[in-house]
Motif scaffolding. Structure first.
Motif, PDB file in Angstrom:
ATOM      1  N   LEU A 186      75.286  49.998  -6.231  1.00  0.00           N
ATOM      2  CA  LEU A 186      75.090  49.029  -5.271  1.00  0.00           C
ATOM      3  C   LEU A 186      76.317  49.100  -4.396  1.00  0.00           C
ATOM      4  O   LEU A 186      77.616  49.597  -4.961  1.00  0.00           O
ATOM      5  N   ARG A 187      76.198  49.327  -2.937  1.00  0.00           N
ATOM      6  CA  ARG A 187      77.209  49.675  -2.042  1.00  0.00           C
ATOM      7  C   ARG A 187      77.443  48.542  -0.870  1.00  0.00           C
ATOM      8  O   ARG A 187      76.038  48.022  -0.415  1.00  0.00           O
ATOM      9  N   SER A 188      78.600  48.372  -0.818  1.00  0.00           N
ATOM     10  CA  SER A 188      78.762  47.106   0.238  1.00  0.00           C
ATOM     11  C   SER A 188      78.686  48.030   1.728  1.00  0.00           C
ATOM     12  O   SER A 188      79.585  48.635   1.984  1.00  0.00           O
ATOM     13  N   GLN A 189      78.011  47.388   2.405  1.00  0.00           N
ATOM     14  CA  GLN A 189      77.874  47.890   3.999  1.00  0.00           C
ATOM     15  C   GLN A 189      77.414  46.608   4.714  1.00  0.00           C
ATOM     16  O   GLN A 189      76.690  45.790   4.965  1.00  0.00           O
ATOM     17  N   ARG A 190      78.491  46.626   5.952  1.00  0.00           N
ATOM     18  CA  ARG A 190      78.341  45.459   6.866  1.00  0.00           C
ATOM     19  C   ARG A 190      78.336  44.125   6.233  1.00  0.00           C
ATOM     20  O   ARG A 190      77.384  43.455   6.858  1.00  0.00           O
ATOM     21  N   ARG A 212      63.886  53.361  -2.516  1.00  0.00           N
ATOM     22  CA  ARG A 212      64.990  54.512  -2.600  1.00  0.00           C
ATOM     23  C   ARG A 212      66.274  53.787  -2.170  1.00  0.00           C
ATOM     24  O   ARG A 212      67.147  54.037  -3.193  1.00  0.00           O
ATOM     25  N   GLN A 213      66.154  52.959  -1.296  1.00  0.00           N
ATOM     26  CA  GLN A 213      67.323  51.774  -1.149  1.00  0.00           C
ATOM     27  C   GLN A 213      66.881  50.461  -0.624  1.00  0.00           C
ATOM     28  O   GLN A 213      65.931  50.537   0.080  1.00  0.00           O
ATOM     29  N   HIS A 214      67.616  49.483  -0.751  1.00  0.00           N
ATOM     30  CA  HIS A 214      67.157  48.400  -0.190  1.00  0.00           C
ATOM     31  C   HIS A 214      68.426  47.386   0.083  1.00  0.00           C
ATOM     32  O   HIS A 214      69.265  47.272  -1.043  1.00  0.00           O
ATOM     33  N   THR A 215      68.477  46.771   1.276  1.00  0.00           N
ATOM     34  CA  THR A 215      69.609  45.823   1.635  1.00  0.00           C
ATOM     35  C   THR A 215      69.030  44.306   0.735  1.00  0.00           C
ATOM     36  O   THR A 215      67.906  43.838   0.791  1.00  0.00           O
ATOM     37  N   LEU A 216      69.966  43.928  -0.094  1.00  0.00           N
ATOM     38  CA  LEU A 216      69.780  42.879  -1.066  1.00  0.00           C
ATOM     39  C   LEU A 216      70.012  41.448  -0.321  1.00  0.00           C
ATOM     40  O   LEU A 216      70.923  41.311   0.533  1.00  0.00           O
ATOM     41  N   ARG A 217      69.202  40.410  -0.748  1.00  0.00           N
ATOM     42  CA  ARG A 217      69.241  39.190  -0.229  1.00  0.00           C
ATOM     43  C   ARG A 217      69.552  38.342  -1.727  1.00  0.00           C
ATOM     44  O   ARG A 217      68.773  38.755  -2.385  1.00  0.00           O
ATOM     45  N   PRO A 218      70.140  37.377  -1.656  1.00  0.00           N
ATOM     46  CA  PRO A 218      70.117  36.323  -2.717  1.00  0.00           C
ATOM     47  C   PRO A 218      68.645  35.975  -3.326  1.00  0.00           C
ATOM     48  O   PRO A 218      67.987  35.522  -2.663  1.00  0.00           O
TER      49      PRO A 218
END
Length: 288
Positions: A186-190, A212-218
């Protein structure tokens, strides 16, 4: 890279694992030399200068020679793999996973000939590019971010990079054989967390889809080898009904071996008690 030191280390490994099994010591010296050259020739370096040695090795013998120690093949392969990992590490190389050694036979070889080959199970440069270190992170994690692990424990996300996998040097350790050693990050970005799959064997899913990668939402559900991690954000913290995430310690010594950051989850394999069949309610008499 200079190979003489590695040749000596590899020969020592071969002699320790197979010296009592292989009669021809000259062949053993020669295969040590060839194997060391193979490891160096097959090594690949990334932009930061990290060098990755091949993690797959096959030693091939004439059938008559391998028959001398056929009953001890599993033990010899395991000892070779462990010793080879130590040898390449001492000589400045890394492995993307512990080496796998196979001892095989080939009737086309001469009676005392041994052939050595090595290769990478996957591209080490791609693997290296996917992995980030905490020092490279610049964005602060979203406030109140957390994971609910397997519906039972919460894991607060207070670091900019959180590594997930089976190895104990991950921040979130999932102790399950189907989880890769370095499975995901998990990487914090913006101001948001992004989950990145690290070329894992079983893959990573979010809400049922392979990513492959995905921006997480609650509310997003991350699936790693059947272990569900529910992502949430709440500055007041996770729900009271979800107890804090804590590793199960089998012995007091385990508490010293695993640091507070290297938390560990073990799949609950206990069988729930069977429910006793209920007694059916008596039927009310029907009116005439």
């Amino acid at each position: 890279m200079e190979t003489s030191g590695l040749e000596a280390a590899v020969h020592e490994v071969l002699d320790r694992a197979m010296g009592k099994l292989v009669i021809d010591q000259e062949s053993l010296v020669e295969v040590g030399r060839r194997l060391a050259q193979e490891m160096v020739r097959g090594a690949r370096s990334d932009a930061s200068g990290r060098t990755f040695a091949p993690d797959q090795v096959t030693l091939t013998f004439h059938p008559g020679q391998i028959a001398l120690f056929a009953s001890k093949l599993p033990q010899a392969q395991a000892e070779l793999a462990e010793g080879l990992a130590q040898a390449v590490t001492r000589h400045g190389m890394e492995l993307i996973q512990p080496p796998h050694v196979t001892l095989a036979s080939d009737p086309t070889l001469a009676s005392k000939e041994i052939r050595a080959i090595s290769w990478h199970s996957r591209d080490p440069l791609t693997f290296s590019a996917l992995i980030e270190t905490p020092g490279q992170a610049t964005d602060a994690p979203p406030p109140g971010a957390f994971l609910v692990v397997a519906g039972k424990r919460h894991f607060p996300l207070t670091q900019s990079i959180v590594s997930i996998g089976r190895r104990l040097d991950n921040q979130l350790v999932l102790d399950d054989p189907h989880v890769s050693r370095s499975h995901a990050q998990l990487r914090s970005q913006r101001g948001k967390f992004v989950v990145v799959d690290l070329n894992s064997t079983g893959g990573t899913r979010v809400n049922g889809l392979v990513i492959r990668q995905h921006t997480l939402r609650p509310g997003d559900v991350i699936d790693i080898a059947g272990i569900e991690l529910v992502y949430g954000q709440d500055v007041t913290g996770p729900p009271d009904s979800t107890p804090p995430y804590a590793p199960p310690f089998a012995q007091p010594s385990d508490r010293e071996r695993i640091t507070p950051l290297n938390l560990r989850f073990e799949r609950d394999t206990r069988t729930p008690p069977k429910e006793l069949p209920g007694t059916p309610d008596e039927e009310e008499p029907r009116p005439d």
